[in-house]
Design an enzyme around this catalytic site. Sequence first.
Site: not given
Ligand SMILES: *Cc1c(COP(=O)(O)O)cnc(C)c1O
Length: 416
Positions: A52, A54, A198, A224, A227, A233
Amino acid sequence: MFKNLKKEDLEITNIIQKEIERQQNGLVMIPSENYASKAVLEAMGTPLSNKYAEGYPHKRYYTGNQFIDEIEDIAIDRAKKLFSAEHANVQPNAGSGANLAVYMATLKPGDTIMGLKLDQGGHLTHGHKVNVSGILYNFIQYGVSKDTELIDMDEVRELALKEKPKMIVTGATAYPRVFNFEAFKKITDEIGAILFADISHFVGLCISGDHPQPFPYADIVMSTTHKTLRGPRSAFILCKESYAKAIDKAIFPGTQGGPMEHIIAAKAVCFKEAGTKKFIEYGHQIVKNAKALAQALMSEGLRLISGGTDNHLMLIDCVPLKITGRQGSEALANCEIYTNRNTIPYDPGSAFEPSGIRLGTPALTTRGMKEKEMEIIGKAIACVLKNINNSDTLRNTQKLVKELTKEYPIYQELDF
Ligand SMILES: *Cc1c(COP(=O)(O)O)cnc(C)c1O
């Protein structure tokens, strides 16, 4: 590797094994998926998960965090260097929660935000009405122009001047072109709004220089890590120093409790991998492969949204093929070619029965495939989509996929 798991729970071990084989024996072309390295996978499966922690490094609510602090410090440092960022928070568990934290850090419920329409490439967390983002905030959505299927910056500006959002969100999950952060910044400057990038999907291309870098234009960046970055993940947030305190507070205690330190260790590993020449080459090859794949599909007469791609993904318009995106992606999945059905701009179908197929090259590029294979795969995909009920086509494509995946193994060295 699974020695103990096998002994404890053979049922789960066997299913894991089957999933690994599925990933090996198929062509993973879902553009949000990839193969994390063995090093990343190993970091995830460690007793760091037991701890933990936090709080933040050197300011924890629990004792015994001296080594956890070292790891999180390294992850933060590497993330900042990779993107020339002033501040990094590596604790977000996932992209969706991280986006919510960004909104919470900077806005009040009811405030106006602008994001890309979901059915034209935006993400659920960019204001869809079923998502908490769309429930809590007044999202105004910009779209792509009907003729070019590209984001029209004049239209974005017009809408921004009219609606005066406090934040503009850029980035997408299904947009085959690049985002011009500099042009967005001009607009946010004009109205005094925050620019939030994003970059979840194309983060790897930002690192390799195949997509514009979000800094110095964006105020806040979220990505993220699983990807195009090819890590565990998870997700992370970068921002200018003036937002650092608010972002950290919005992650913990705002929206999360104890951070997943085993995943943070894996993020540190993926940031290190992404800082290498090899990764830059990887990013370049993703785009070269995507362009080759797009060309192959179009030479077979398929229509791609916006007429091609400049990044890692593309969208096939299934309307001229007289099939739905679901029929097409399921026919491909029967050949172990994994794509996903997706809406296309001004889709005549619905969210559940959309008219597009989304596919891309990050995972195949990780396997070492190049333009030559993309041409072969593009031809095969076109053939399947034109003949979804032809069993000869199905058999031939299955055979081709077997040959290709054998030639480009992945995870074979893992001792499962
Ligand atoms: C994949 C993605 C997310 C969300 O990611 P998760 O880990 O699946 O919650 C947010 N914004 C964009 C543009 C994404 O491609």
